[in-house]
Design a protein around this motif. Structure first.
Motif, short mmCIF file in Angstrom:
data_model
loop_
_atom_site.label_atom_id
_atom_site.label_comp_id
_atom_site.label_asym_id
_atom_site.label_seq_id
_atom_site.Cartn_x
_atom_site.Cartn_y
_atom_site.Cartn_z
N ALA A 49 -12.77 47.11 -23.86
CA ALA A 49 -12.45 46.75 -25.27
C ALA A 49 -11.77 45.09 -25.09
O ALA A 49 -12.36 44.38 -26.09
CB ALA A 49 -11.07 47.52 -25.61
N LYS A 72 -13.50 41.88 -27.34
CA LYS A 72 -12.72 40.87 -27.92
C LYS A 72 -13.13 39.28 -27.48
O LYS A 72 -13.26 38.36 -28.27
CB LYS A 72 -11.28 41.03 -27.65
CG LYS A 72 -10.50 42.14 -28.47
CD LYS A 72 -9.18 42.34 -28.20
CE LYS A 72 -8.61 43.69 -28.67
NZ LYS A 72 -7.22 43.84 -28.29
N SER A 113 -11.74 51.26 -30.05
CA SER A 113 -12.67 50.03 -30.15
C SER A 113 -12.29 49.07 -31.19
O SER A 113 -12.37 49.41 -32.39
CB SER A 113 -14.12 50.35 -30.05
OG SER A 113 -15.12 49.30 -29.90
N VAL A 114 -12.42 47.64 -30.95
CA VAL A 114 -12.27 46.71 -31.78
C VAL A 114 -13.60 46.55 -32.85
O VAL A 114 -13.68 45.89 -33.76
CB VAL A 114 -11.75 45.40 -31.38
CG1 VAL A 114 -10.31 45.67 -30.81
CG2 VAL A 114 -12.99 44.83 -30.34
N CYS A 115 -14.70 46.95 -32.57
CA CYS A 115 -16.01 47.03 -32.77
C CYS A 115 -16.60 48.36 -32.95
O CYS A 115 -16.42 49.26 -32.30
CB CYS A 115 -16.80 45.78 -32.49
SG CYS A 115 -17.35 46.49 -30.52
#
Length: 271
Positions: free
Chosen positions: A96, A100, A132-134
């Motif tokens: 993660a 970023k 998750s950031v995406c």
């Protein structure tokens, strides 16, 4: 479709314990299909929970020959790539952070399914899906590299702002994939209460879907999504899950996870 959506910077999870890197094969196909190709970053790391299950394994190593063979398809195709080797006891947090750092538009992970074809993700990978950031693309070993049929799983009856936003993201990414791959987009919308039958005409407008590609079914989401995906031979299912943190992030068994376990094709998970 939102104009700011893109699939350019892609982090590919590489598992040195496995001989088949389905995630990298999918990334290479994406590079061929998407305009201008993609930027590939290899995240090479052992998942400790997986290693610990291998009771007869006390050490593991990879040499330069292994790495050269891994990257050979990218070298041969003239694809620029970056890579890193991470040793971590918190695989999901490390990848993660990598997403970023590289401003990732997508992270691709491999599914090494059970003998009956069901999804068999490790605890670390389930944790990544929750935080998750995406978007996360899970590549199923039985899936083909082509994209002919895309299934969006939505719940358009909700007025919860978080779910409304999630529905929009699911539809936007599905439209992006359909456009780039020249695939047919299908939409499935389930309902459990007969009194809550969705307005079909409104669904057609809101989802920008062909009449014959809209599937409205009564029942639980796990059975319905799996049924429709099998019926239309979907190559990928796009679903959403609300990100969780704290103690909720440690809990297993939410609806999205139960759905993913039933599917035998690629799955894109959006938060």
């Amino acid at each position: 479709m939102s104009n700011d959506l893109k699939l350019k910077n892609v982090v590919v999870a590489i598992d040195p314990l496995e001989s088949n890197q389905y995630s990298l094969k999918r990334a290479l196909k994406m590079n061929d299909v998407l305009d201008g190709g993609i930027n590939i970053h290899l995240f090479i790391s052992l998942e400790m929970d997986k290693l610990h299950k291998m009771h007869d394994t006390f050490e593991f190593s990879c040499d330069g020959e292994w790495f050269n063979e891994l990257v050979k398809p990218m070298v041969d195709a003239g694809i620029d790539y970056t890579s890193e080797v991470i040793w971590t006891d918190a695989w999901h947090r490390s990848i993660a952070e990598t997403c970023k750092k590289y401003d990732a538009d997508l992270v691709i992970i491999s599914d090494y399914a059970t003998e009956d074809g069901r999804t068999d993700l490790t605890p670390s990978k389930w944790s990544l899906l929750r935080a998750s950031v995406c978007p996360v693309l899970i590549v199923h070993p039985q899936s083909t590299l082509t994209r002919n049929t895309i299934l969006s799983a939505v719940n358009m009856q909700t007025d919860n702002p978080r779910y409304v936003e999630l529905n929009e993201k699911i539809l936007n990414y599905s439209e992006l994939l359909a456009t780039k791959y020249g695939a047919e987009k299908h939409v499935v919308n389930g309902y459990e209460d007969g009194m809550e039958y969705p307005d079909r005409a409104k669904l057609l407008r809101d989802t920008n879907t062909k009449q014959e590609n809209l599937h409205i079914k009564q029942g639980g989401p796990r059975a319905i999504i799996s049924e429709v995906a099998t019926e239309i031979e979907a190559d990928i299912v796009v679903i959403g899950t609300l990100a969780r943190s704290g103690i909720m992030a440690a809990m297993r068994g939410n609806k999205s996870e139960r759905i993913i376990r039933e599917l035998k094709c690629d799955v894109m998970v959006l938060n």
